[in-house]
Design an enzyme around this catalytic site. Structure first.
Site, short mmCIF file in Angstrom:
data_model
loop_
_atom_site.label_atom_id
_atom_site.label_comp_id
_atom_site.label_asym_id
_atom_site.label_seq_id
_atom_site.Cartn_x
_atom_site.Cartn_y
_atom_site.Cartn_z
N ASP A 80 79.50 16.95 -56.26
CA ASP A 80 78.17 17.09 -55.62
C ASP A 80 76.87 17.29 -56.76
OD1 ASP A 80 75.56 17.69 -54.31
OD2 ASP A 80 76.53 19.24 -53.03
N SER A 138 73.76 21.71 -46.79
CA SER A 138 72.71 21.18 -47.53
C SER A 138 71.33 22.15 -46.94
CB SER A 138 72.48 19.84 -47.17
OG SER A 138 71.70 19.08 -47.89
N ARG A 168 64.88 6.49 -48.52
CA ARG A 168 66.29 6.66 -47.97
C ARG A 168 67.25 5.95 -49.12
NH1 ARG A 168 69.29 10.02 -45.13
NH2 ARG A 168 70.93 9.02 -44.30
N HIS A 214 77.49 15.06 -52.80
CA HIS A 214 77.01 15.93 -51.77
C HIS A 214 77.10 15.50 -50.40
CE1 HIS A 214 73.95 18.71 -50.41
NE2 HIS A 214 73.37 17.67 -49.54
N ASP A 215 77.61 14.36 -49.99
CA ASP A 215 78.00 13.77 -48.69
C ASP A 215 79.37 14.32 -48.07
OD1 ASP A 215 76.07 12.45 -47.68
OD2 ASP A 215 76.60 10.56 -47.97
#
Lengths: 385, 200
Positions: free
Chosen positions: A321, A156, A226, A354-355
């Protein structure tokens, strides 16, 4: 003796390097003096040829692997990939992981004291760029006696730092591993960041960033930021399979309390984050993301921007992602091909969005390990038995 | 041990060439060419195990589906494009041939020759789609959707005005069985062509 998993680096202790030589920043300001907090795993060999630098992402920090205490619940954020026998094998490599400037985990940042005023920097802390971070990382390398990294690795926002390393210090990086990253943010990426920033800045406890002077913090705003961010880290499928439309109780209660499991999860993630992370740091990190665009200085021609890069690249993306989707990685790969650089690319099938870059996944691990074995071989490090 | 068609290609590739290998598998050819002839370049592959094997060998490998074309490679980006045993599995082999000769002035292509006598006999006598060493799949699950013959490919090159620099056929994995004489369309199991853009 405390019991840690056998493939863990075990108990680790952060260290702090203090720098008195001023750091000139991209914004035009200068950081007169600063601290960088970092951890190391493994042992630097006599030739200094086995060093690896780990660059962290938006909310990351120096604690990438191992445990700070025997009763620590979770290991470092990239423990899945750093440790004895793992892709970044600490039996062969000396791994350096730092908290970037502007962070809130020990390195100089908005919560540190401004030496000229004697008060907290707060919102006065200069906006940092990826270029500034890489510059400070190179100084840390100098301090640790590392002339050249065997590899610089990051996911990232960390991957953007890796890319910047290849441009700023081509002679100091032997291999680049860029995971789930992008050569620049899209308008949609910037839009999500702006929503996060507005959530924080419109919190009545923000006080234009001087919340510490009022003994408070914009926790509601940071929580919202968040929550929005977290949605972009997961794939639709991952959310669907994790929560579906599951309710916390059996019936709808026709109100605005938590009803769906996904609401509960997001609120929990937001709450935890908002009490452990500094809002000014979050704002600054999102800006660093937005600003990064090495092609901009070359009329948008990324291949030309990459001309100075000299090392082999491994670029990895993940199929689900949607924050930095595979086409963003391919954009980098294709520019590297055009620039006549050595590059390999794998697009890993993963449901985790994405994680996924943080998680262990068999093909991801196989690709990562195969490349790192080659890095070790090229550096003359012994192959593991 | 290198596959016989790879061995022949290995001999044909000039020293220090920049090579693009389409469907590079485990990177065997590129690794050997890098070692023996200082060749640089890339392999394209979609098989996960192949990609991992390439990385382990230090071969530059890009995960890319050939049916999506070679648009990410500029005109004359390479000296040579190689494609072994993949032509017959592509959606449009003819368009790929154009693409290959856009990216490089010359290409080397190998494919199973459907007119090989054993295939003819299989179809002629048994009446079933041939299943063999070089065509190991059943008709319903084969990736080989565009089977062709030695003669078919020659005709395609002729129609496109391409020049055939070299050609040969081989039988199985045995070295030394490569020939371009003696009825290649009948006796060749694997066809191998070295094709260049027509000289202006």
């Amino acid at each position: 003796m405390p019991e840690f998993p056998r493939d863990s680096v075990g108990l680790v202790t952060p260290e702090t390097a203090h720098f008195d030589d001023p750091l000139a920043l991209a914004c035009g300001r200068t950081l007169p003096a600063y601290d960088l907090v970092y951890e190391t795993y493994g042992t630097l060999n006599a030739e200094g040829s086995n060093a690896i630098l780990i660059c962290h992402a938006l909310s990351g920090h120096h604690h990438a692997a191992g445990y700070h205490a025997t009763d620590e619940r979770k290991p470092g954020w990239w423990d899945a990939h750093i440790g004895p026998g793992k892709s970044i094998d600490t039996e062969r490599f000396f791994v350096v992981s730092l908290n970037n400037l502007g962070g809130c985990h020990g390195s100089t940042g908005p919560t540190s004291q401004n030496p000229t005023t004697g008060h907290q920097w707060g919102p006065d802390f200069p906006l940092m760029t990826v270029e500034d971070w890489v510059h400070s990382q190179a100084r840390l390398a100098d301090r640790l006696g590392i002339a050249r990294f065997a590899a610089v690795i990051g996911g990232s926002l960390g991957g953007m730092q890796v890319l910047q390393w290849t441009l700023a210090y081509p002679e100091r990086i032997a291999n680049a591993v860029v995971i789930a990253a992008t050569p620049k943010l899209s308008a949609q990426n910037i839009a999500f960041n702006e929503v996060a920033r507005q959530a924080i800045r419109s919190d009545r406890d923000f006080f234009e960033g001087w919340y510490a002077n009022h003994d408070t913090a914009p926790r509601r705003g940071l929580k919202l930021a968040r929550m929005v961010g977290h949605i972009t880290y997961l794939s639709e499928d991952a959310m669907g399979s994790k929560f579906g439309r599951d309710l916390r109780s059996n019936d709808l209660n026709f109100g605005y309390d938590v009803e769906f499991q996904v609401e509960s999860y997001l609120r929990y993630q937001g709450d935890t984050f908002s009490t452990s992370f500094d809002a000014n740091t979050y704002l600054l990190m999102t800006k660093a993301l937005d600003y990064f665009d090495p092609a901009a200085a070359h009329h948008g021609d990324l291949a030309r921007a990459l001309a100075s890069a000299a090392c082999p690249f491994l670029v990895v993306s993940f199929t689900t992602d949607w924050r930095f989707p595979p086409p963003r990685s391919k954009e980098l790969v294709n520019a590297l091909i055009r620039a006549n650089k050595a590059v390999s690319y794998a697009n890993i099938d993963s449901p985790h969005g994405h994680d996924a870059f943080l998680m262990p996944e068999p093909r991801y691990q196989a690709v990562f390990a195969a490349f790192m074995n080659r890095v070790a071989r090229d550096q003359g490090l012994e192959d593991r038995p | 041990m290198m596959r016989a068609d790879l061995k022949l290609i290995h001999d044909w590739v000039p020293q220090g060439a920049r090579v693009l290998d389409l469907g590079c598998g485990e990177g065997t050819l590129l690794a050997a060419l890098a070692r023996d002839k200082q060749v640089t370049g890339f392999g394209l592959e979609i098989d996960p195990d192949g990609i991992t094997a390439c990385l382990a060998k230090g071969v530059n490998v890009i995960e890319q589906n050939l049916d999506e074309g070679l648009a990410n490679f500029e005109d004359d980006a390479c000296d040579l494009v190689v494609m072994t045993q993949a032509l017959q599995a592509l959606r449009r082999p003819d368009l790929m041939l154009d693409e290959m000769l856009r990216v490089a002035g010359e290409c080397i292509i190998t494919f199973p020759n459907f007119a090989y006598w054993r295939h003819r006999a299989y179809l002629g006598f048994k009446g079933y789609m041939p299943v063999s060493r070089s065509l190991p799949h059943a008709w319903y699950d084969t990736p080989n959707i565009h089977l062709s013959t030695f003669n078919d490919f020659e005709r395609l090159c002729r129609d496109k005005g391409l020049s055939i620099v070299d050609r040969a056929v081989g039988i199985g994995d045995h070295e030394g069985h490569w020939t371009s004489r003696w009825w290649p369309n009948l006796f060749g199991e694997i066809a191998i062509f070295r094709v260049a853009r027509r000289r202006a």
